[in-house]
Scaffold this active site. Structure first.
Site, mmCIF file in Angstrom:
data_model
loop_
_atom_site.group_PDB
_atom_site.id
_atom_site.type_symbol
_atom_site.label_atom_id
_atom_site.label_comp_id
_atom_site.label_asym_id
_atom_site.label_seq_id
_atom_site.Cartn_x
_atom_site.Cartn_y
_atom_site.Cartn_z
ATOM 1 N N ARG A 130 8.310 6.245 7.523
ATOM 2 C CA ARG A 130 6.972 5.945 7.013
ATOM 3 C C ARG A 130 5.964 6.792 7.772
ATOM 4 O O ARG A 130 6.054 6.926 8.997
ATOM 5 C CB ARG A 130 6.645 4.460 7.219
ATOM 6 N N TYR A 169 -5.223 2.046 9.914
ATOM 7 C CA TYR A 169 -4.037 1.211 9.873
ATOM 8 C C TYR A 169 -2.759 1.976 10.241
ATOM 9 O O TYR A 169 -2.518 3.069 9.730
ATOM 10 C CB TYR A 169 -3.849 0.626 8.463
ATOM 11 N N ASP A 222 2.127 3.466 3.509
ATOM 12 C CA ASP A 222 1.567 2.130 3.287
ATOM 13 C C ASP A 222 0.056 2.242 3.088
ATOM 14 O O ASP A 222 -0.671 2.635 4.004
ATOM 15 C CB ASP A 222 1.885 1.262 4.523
ATOM 16 N N HIS A 254 -1.867 -0.311 2.521
ATOM 17 C CA HIS A 254 -2.405 -1.536 3.121
ATOM 18 C C HIS A 254 -3.579 -2.138 2.361
ATOM 19 O O HIS A 254 -4.625 -2.450 2.937
ATOM 20 C CB HIS A 254 -2.751 -1.306 4.593
ATOM 21 N N GLU A 259 3.271 1.968 -0.725
ATOM 22 C CA GLU A 259 3.294 0.517 -0.532
ATOM 23 C C GLU A 259 1.893 -0.076 -0.586
ATOM 24 O O GLU A 259 0.936 0.531 -0.106
ATOM 25 C CB GLU A 259 3.919 0.254 0.848
ATOM 26 N N GLU A 304 4.682 -7.878 0.702
ATOM 27 C CA GLU A 304 4.890 -8.417 2.050
ATOM 28 C C GLU A 304 4.077 -9.676 2.288
ATOM 29 O O GLU A 304 4.419 -10.473 3.158
ATOM 30 C CB GLU A 304 4.593 -7.362 3.130
ATOM 31 N N ARG A 356 8.961 -6.176 -1.481
ATOM 32 C CA ARG A 356 8.658 -6.089 -0.046
ATOM 33 C C ARG A 356 8.671 -7.444 0.655
ATOM 34 O O ARG A 356 8.135 -7.585 1.765
ATOM 35 C CB ARG A 356 7.272 -5.459 0.141
ATOM 36 N N GLU A 387 12.898 -1.997 6.348
ATOM 37 C CA GLU A 387 11.952 -1.580 7.382
ATOM 38 C C GLU A 387 12.465 -2.063 8.742
ATOM 39 O O GLU A 387 12.875 -3.208 8.886
ATOM 40 C CB GLU A 387 10.578 -2.201 7.097
ATOM 41 N N TRP A 441 -8.243 -5.060 4.942
ATOM 42 C CA TRP A 441 -7.592 -4.372 6.066
ATOM 43 C C TRP A 441 -6.137 -4.108 5.754
ATOM 44 O O TRP A 441 -5.476 -4.854 5.134
ATOM 45 C CB TRP A 441 -7.692 -5.195 7.356
#
Ligand code: GCO
Ligand code: MG
Length: 408
Positions: A147, A159, A216, A218, A242, A268, A289, A345, A408
């Protein structure tokens, strides 16, 4: 076999972890992960005050029945606190069943469908040279999939950049920090969208076409921004993009999907199978995820993956350091057993965490394996855990240049 005790253990070796330890009248013990990063004590109370009293005297063999009982009898369904608590019970009961059967949990789930689990690590750097060093370091550690997160010109923090935290004293996940108030970070989506394709172009140029690369987002983009990013990253052949948009609005993925062939991963922060229902059925994502820890445990993770298999959607279970070694082991067993495994991951816990949680998994040549000890293969050293009491810690949050709070 009856449950005689269920203890909630809170420890903070490199970061906070909440673990449930169930003991049966036959002397078998099982562990479950109930860690909810930044809101840990809410799950501790949910377990101690509302779940543990219901477990005492129950038949430890009845995993599905216990899951359904905790889910349905609570009336207030879903949500990360509830589902992390149920997850811990589910994992601990699978651990016990494995020990009773003298088999690793993946055997109980149907046996191994592969030799090992391809894992990805987190490379990051504020600049391109620092990022290249980090990618090389990960390759030296054996990672074959990586990643990539980088600094963005003009932004102080972004991030996923590990630079703020190095060495064993660090808080064991780059963005989260110990302290009584969340750190404030800055964000500018347009600057990020301009910069990121140049980063992936440079990485591809340096490391060639073979290396699987992930990124990612985020939850920071609008649907049309995410569509634009997916499109602009197509030449660099990402393994996945992601969390390109906030997960609450699932319709957003439809728009993103119409514009780009960059594979999408999400979930996630999802808690239940139902969060994935439309996304899988409409084939709006490529990777699930979910984490065993925030999704109700091994049982529902297996169910969502069996559903996803019909649509060629694969697993990409969430495995940052805020998933404890117990949660990580739980999903390694699922990943080894299911046919539609994609990638796992794997961020690596710190040395103190590894001393608290004795683990039997292996990581070699880029592949994880949960090991062959009966159950999940993780034990918790209670004395060692007791050396590290809970410490307040929060994830950061974002503000735009004009002061507006942003995702975030
Ligand atoms: C990931 C995640 C984490 C989260 C963390 C929040 O893809 O690994 O985005 O880095 O930020 O799990 O608690
Ligand atoms: Mg993520």
């Amino acid at each position: 076999m009856k449950i005689v005790t269920a203890d909630v253990i809170v420890t903070s070796p490199n970061r906070n972890f909440v673990t449930l330890k169930i003991t049966t009248d036959e002397g078998l013990t099982g562990l479950g992960d109930a860690t909810l990063n930044g809101r840990e004590l809410a799950v501790v109370s949910y377990l101690r005050d509302h779940v543990v009293p219901l477990l005492i005297g129950r038949d430890a063999d009845r995993i599905e029945d216990t899951w359904q009982f905790l889910y349905r009898s609570g009336y207030w369904r879903r949500g990360p606190v509830t589902m992390a608590a149920i997850a811990a019970v589910d994992m601990a009961l699978w651990d016990i069943k494995g020990k009773a059967a003298q088999m690793p949990v993946y055997q109980l789930l149907g046996g191994a469908s592969r030799d090992g689990l391809m894992a990805y690590g987190h490379a990051s750097g504020t600049s391109l040279p620092a990022l290249f060093d980090s990618i090389r370091e990960h390759q030296e550690q054996g990672y074959r999939s990586i990643r990539v997160q980088t600094g963005v010109p003009g932004l102080k923090s972004i991030y996923g950049i590990a630079a703020q935290s190095t060495g064993e004293e660090r808080y064991d996940h780059e963005p989260a920090q110990r302290g009584a108030y969340p750190a404030e970070e800055d964000w500018d989506t347009r600057a990020y969208l301009r910069h990121l394709p140049t980063v992936f172009e440079a990485v591809r140029h340096e490391f060639g076409p073979d290396l699987p690369l992930l990124h990612d987002g985020h939850h920071r983009m609008t649907p049309i921004q995410a569509a634009k990013l997916g499109k602009s990253l197509e030449p660099y052949d990402l393994f996945w993009l992601e969390d390109c948009t906030p997960a609450e609005n699932q319709e957003a993925l439809r728009l993103v999907r119409q514009h780009t062939t960059t594979p999408l991963a999400i979930g996630e922060i999802f808690n239940t199978v139902w969060d994935f229902q439309a996304l899988i059925k409409e084939q709006l994502i490529d990777y699930v995820r979910a984490a065993s820890t925030h999704f109700g445990g091994i049982s529902p993770l297996r169910k969502v993956m069996d559903y996803a298999a019909q649509y060629q959607v694969k697993s990409g279970f969430h495995g940052p350091t805020d998933i404890s070694p117990v949660g990580l082991a739980a999903q390694m067993h699922v990943g080894l057993a299911i046919h539609n495994f994609g990638i796992q991951e794997y961020m690596q816990h710190g040395a103190r965490t590894n001393a608290v949680f004795q683990q039997s998994f292996t990581f070699a040549d880029g592949y994880l394996h949960p090991g062959d000890l009966p159950g999940l293969g993780v034990e918790l050293d209670v004395d060692e855990a007791g050396r590290y009491p809970y410490e307040v810690a929060y994830l950061p949050y974002n503000r735009l240049a004009d002061g507006t709070v942003h995702d975030w």
